[in-house]
Every structure is written in C-alpha cells, then in structure tokens.
Design a protein around this motif. Structure first.
Motif, PDB file in Angstrom:
ATOM      1  N   LYS A  48       0.821  -1.217   0.000  1.00 54.54           N
ATOM      2  CA  LYS A  48       0.000   0.000   0.000  1.00 54.54           C
ATOM      3  C   LYS A  48       0.855   1.267   0.000  1.00 54.54           C
ATOM      4  O   LYS A  48       0.458   2.281  -0.560  1.00 54.54           O
ATOM      5  CB  LYS A  48      -0.917   0.028   1.229  1.00 54.54           C
ATOM      6  N   ALA A  49       2.014   1.218   0.638  1.00 51.22           N
ATOM      7  CA  ALA A  49       2.856   2.408   0.780  1.00 51.22           C
ATOM      8  C   ALA A  49       4.051   2.404  -0.167  1.00 51.22           C
ATOM      9  O   ALA A  49       4.994   3.163   0.024  1.00 51.22           O
ATOM     10  CB  ALA A  49       3.335   2.522   2.227  1.00 51.22           C
ATOM     11  N   LYS A  50       4.001   1.584  -1.204  1.00 48.12           N
ATOM     12  CA  LYS A  50       5.165   1.451  -2.086  1.00 48.12           C
ATOM     13  C   LYS A  50       5.498   2.730  -2.844  1.00 48.12           C
ATOM     14  O   LYS A  50       6.622   2.925  -3.263  1.00 48.12           O
ATOM     15  CB  LYS A  50       4.995   0.282  -3.047  1.00 48.12           C
ATOM     16  N   SER A  51       4.558   3.635  -2.991  1.00 45.08           N
ATOM     17  CA  SER A  51       4.832   4.879  -3.710  1.00 45.08           C
ATOM     18  C   SER A  51       5.658   5.867  -2.883  1.00 45.08           C
ATOM     19  O   SER A  51       6.173   6.847  -3.414  1.00 45.08           O
ATOM     20  CB  SER A  51       3.526   5.543  -4.142  1.00 45.08           C
ATOM     21  N   TYR A  52       5.800   5.605  -1.598  1.00 45.50           N
ATOM     22  CA  TYR A  52       6.617   6.461  -0.734  1.00 45.50           C
ATOM     23  C   TYR A  52       8.013   5.857  -0.646  1.00 45.50           C
ATOM     24  O   TYR A  52       8.174   4.727  -0.193  1.00 45.50           O
ATOM     25  CB  TYR A  52       6.002   6.554   0.667  1.00 45.50           C
ATOM     26  N   SER A  53       9.008   6.622  -1.082  1.00 50.78           N
ATOM     27  CA  SER A  53      10.368   6.066  -1.127  1.00 50.78           C
ATOM     28  C   SER A  53      10.937   5.806   0.264  1.00 50.78           C
ATOM     29  O   SER A  53      11.688   4.860   0.445  1.00 50.78           O
ATOM     30  CB  SER A  53      11.296   6.992  -1.907  1.00 50.78           C
ATOM     31  N   GLU A  54      10.599   6.636   1.232  1.00 48.36           N
ATOM     32  CA  GLU A  54      11.072   6.435   2.592  1.00 48.36           C
ATOM     33  C   GLU A  54       9.896   6.492   3.545  1.00 48.36           C
ATOM     34  O   GLU A  54       9.012   7.344   3.413  1.00 48.36           O
ATOM     35  CB  GLU A  54      12.093   7.500   2.982  1.00 48.36           C
ATOM     36  N   LYS A  55       9.882   5.564   4.476  1.00 46.80           N
ATOM     37  CA  LYS A  55       8.787   5.478   5.430  1.00 46.80           C
ATOM     38  C   LYS A  55       9.256   4.716   6.657  1.00 46.80           C
ATOM     39  O   LYS A  55      10.247   4.001   6.608  1.00 46.80           O
ATOM     40  CB  LYS A  55       7.584   4.798   4.807  1.00 46.80           C
ATOM     41  N   VAL A  56       8.537   4.880   7.733  1.00 47.80           N
ATOM     42  CA  VAL A  56       8.775   4.107   8.945  1.00 47.80           C
ATOM     43  C   VAL A  56       7.628   3.117   9.037  1.00 47.80           C
ATOM     44  O   VAL A  56       6.460   3.506   8.985  1.00 47.80           O
ATOM     45  CB  VAL A  56       8.794   5.004  10.197  1.00 47.80           C
ATOM     46  N   VAL A  57       7.959   1.848   9.133  1.00 48.23           N
ATOM     47  CA  VAL A  57       6.932   0.810   9.219  1.00 48.23           C
ATOM     48  C   VAL A  57       7.024   0.189  10.607  1.00 48.23           C
ATOM     49  O   VAL A  57       8.103  -0.218  11.041  1.00 48.23           O
ATOM     50  CB  VAL A  57       7.127  -0.260   8.124  1.00 48.23           C
ATOM     51  N   ILE A  58       5.888   0.145  11.281  1.00 51.44           N
ATOM     52  CA  ILE A  58       5.880  -0.388  12.634  1.00 51.44           C
ATOM     53  C   ILE A  58       4.673  -1.292  12.847  1.00 51.44           C
ATOM     54  O   ILE A  58       3.649  -1.155  12.187  1.00 51.44           O
ATOM     55  CB  ILE A  58       5.873   0.716  13.713  1.00 51.44           C
ATOM     56  N   LYS A  59       4.831  -2.216  13.749  1.00 54.95           N
ATOM     57  CA  LYS A  59       3.722  -3.028  14.238  1.00 54.95           C
ATOM     58  C   LYS A  59       3.255  -2.330  15.507  1.00 54.95           C
ATOM     59  O   LYS A  59       4.033  -2.133  16.440  1.00 54.95           O
ATOM     60  CB  LYS A  59       4.192  -4.453  14.541  1.00 54.95           C
ATOM     61  N   VAL A  60       2.007  -1.915  15.531  1.00 53.83           N
ATOM     62  CA  VAL A  60       1.465  -1.229  16.701  1.00 53.83           C
ATOM     63  C   VAL A  60       1.036  -2.284  17.705  1.00 53.83           C
ATOM     64  O   VAL A  60       0.203  -3.133  17.417  1.00 53.83           O
ATOM     65  CB  VAL A  60       0.277  -0.323  16.319  1.00 53.83           C
ATOM     66  N   LEU A  61       1.633  -2.217  18.857  1.00 51.41           N
ATOM     67  CA  LEU A  61       1.351  -3.175  19.911  1.00 51.41           C
ATOM     68  C   LEU A  61       0.199  -2.667  20.772  1.00 51.41           C
ATOM     69  O   LEU A  61      -0.084  -1.475  20.794  1.00 51.41           O
ATOM     70  CB  LEU A  61       2.606  -3.391  20.754  1.00 51.41           C
ATOM     71  N   PRO A  62      -0.469  -3.556  21.496  1.00 48.58           N
ATOM     72  CA  PRO A  62      -1.514  -3.091  22.412  1.00 48.58           C
ATOM     73  C   PRO A  62      -0.950  -2.030  23.358  1.00 48.58           C
ATOM     74  O   PRO A  62       0.230  -2.045  23.682  1.00 48.58           O
ATOM     75  CB  PRO A  62      -1.913  -4.355  23.172  1.00 48.58           C
ATOM     76  N   LYS A  63      -1.768  -1.147  23.775  1.00 48.99           N
ATOM     77  CA  LYS A  63      -1.382  -0.013  24.630  1.00 48.99           C
ATOM     78  C   LYS A  63      -0.494   0.969  23.867  1.00 48.99           C
ATOM     79  O   LYS A  63       0.278   1.702  24.439  1.00 48.99           O
ATOM     80  CB  LYS A  63      -0.661  -0.472  25.902  1.00 48.99           C
ATOM     81  N   LEU A  64      -0.604   0.946  22.541  1.00 52.57           N
ATOM     82  CA  LEU A  64       0.109   1.850  21.644  1.00 52.57           C
ATOM     83  C   LEU A  64       1.622   1.823  21.791  1.00 52.57           C
ATOM     84  O   LEU A  64       2.298   2.815  21.631  1.00 52.57           O
ATOM     85  CB  LEU A  64      -0.410   3.279  21.798  1.00 52.57           C
ATOM     86  N   GLY A  65       2.167   0.636  22.035  1.00 50.67           N
ATOM     87  CA  GLY A  65       3.607   0.454  21.972  1.00 50.67           C
ATOM     88  C   GLY A  65       4.016   0.364  20.507  1.00 50.67           C
ATOM     89  O   GLY A  65       3.177   0.318  19.622  1.00 50.67           O
ATOM     90  N   TYR A  66       5.303   0.334  20.230  1.00 52.05           N
ATOM     91  CA  TYR A  66       5.751   0.266  18.844  1.00 52.05           C
ATOM     92  C   TYR A  66       7.124  -0.368  18.750  1.00 52.05           C
ATOM     93  O   TYR A  66       7.884  -0.388  19.698  1.00 52.05           O
ATOM     94  CB  TYR A  66       5.767   1.648  18.202  1.00 52.05           C
ATOM     95  N   ALA A  67       7.425  -0.863  17.570  1.00 50.71           N
ATOM     96  CA  ALA A  67       8.734  -1.399  17.243  1.00 50.71           C
ATOM     97  C   ALA A  67       9.073  -0.909  15.838  1.00 50.71           C
ATOM     98  O   ALA A  67       8.652  -1.497  14.860  1.00 50.71           O
ATOM     99  CB  ALA A  67       8.713  -2.926  17.297  1.00 50.71           C
ATOM    100  N   PRO A  68       9.756   0.239  15.702  1.00 48.52           N
ATOM    101  CA  PRO A  68       9.943   0.865  14.385  1.00 48.52           C
ATOM    102  C   PRO A  68      10.996   0.210  13.508  1.00 48.52           C
ATOM    103  O   PRO A  68      11.976  -0.332  13.994  1.00 48.52           O
ATOM    104  CB  PRO A  68      10.369   2.289  14.743  1.00 48.52           C
ATOM    105  N   THR A  69      10.762   0.281  12.212  1.00 43.84           N
ATOM    106  CA  THR A  69      11.703  -0.131  11.196  1.00 43.84           C
ATOM    107  C   THR A  69      11.591   0.859  10.048  1.00 43.84           C
ATOM    108  O   THR A  69      10.486   1.190   9.638  1.00 43.84           O
ATOM    109  CB  THR A  69      11.358  -1.542  10.665  1.00 43.84           C
TER     110      THR A  69
END
Length: 71
Positions: A48-69
């Motif tokens: 879905k986001a392939k048109s954006y050359s740079e992006k941060v992709v994260i899995k949103v954890l319960p309680k709005l935690g995150y693990a960015p890539t």
C-alpha cells in the motif's frame, strides 16, 4: 541493494496512532506525523505504501507500543 541507515530518535510523537491501529502494521512518514498505510500484515502495508520512497513501518502493539523499522 539500497543501504539502510539507522537513526536514533528521542520519543517520537505517535499521536497519529489510535486504538484501532493496535495489532496492525502501519507505515508513517519519517517525521511520524502522517499515516501512510494500515494493514493486517507487513507485506500488505509495504504494498500500500510502495509509492513512498522512505517510510517508517511499525507493528502497533496493544497499549500503543511500537517497534519501528525504516524502509
């Protein structure tokens, strides 16, 4: 192959994320201010986001935690 660089950021503003994003993958702009894509799987968000050359992709954890890539 594109070189991946790592940046350390201090407490990103994740106010764009809401409870409905919990347990989903999201793509955000590099400044974390814009939600680019949401999906149930990493592959669906990358597609879905392939048109954006740079992006941060994260899995949103319960309680709005995150693990960015950065892609």
């Amino acid at each position: 192959m594109k070189k991946v660089t790592e940046k350390i950021i201090a407490s990103p503003d994740l106010s764009v994320l809401k409870e409905e994003h919990a347990n989903k993958w999201v793509a955000l702009s590099l400044d974390y201010k814009n939600l680019l894509a949401v999906g149930e799987s990493l592959s669906s968000v990358l597609l879905k986001a392939k048109s954006y050359s740079e992006k941060v992709v994260i899995k949103v954890l319960p309680k709005l935690g995150y693990a960015p890539t950065v892609f």
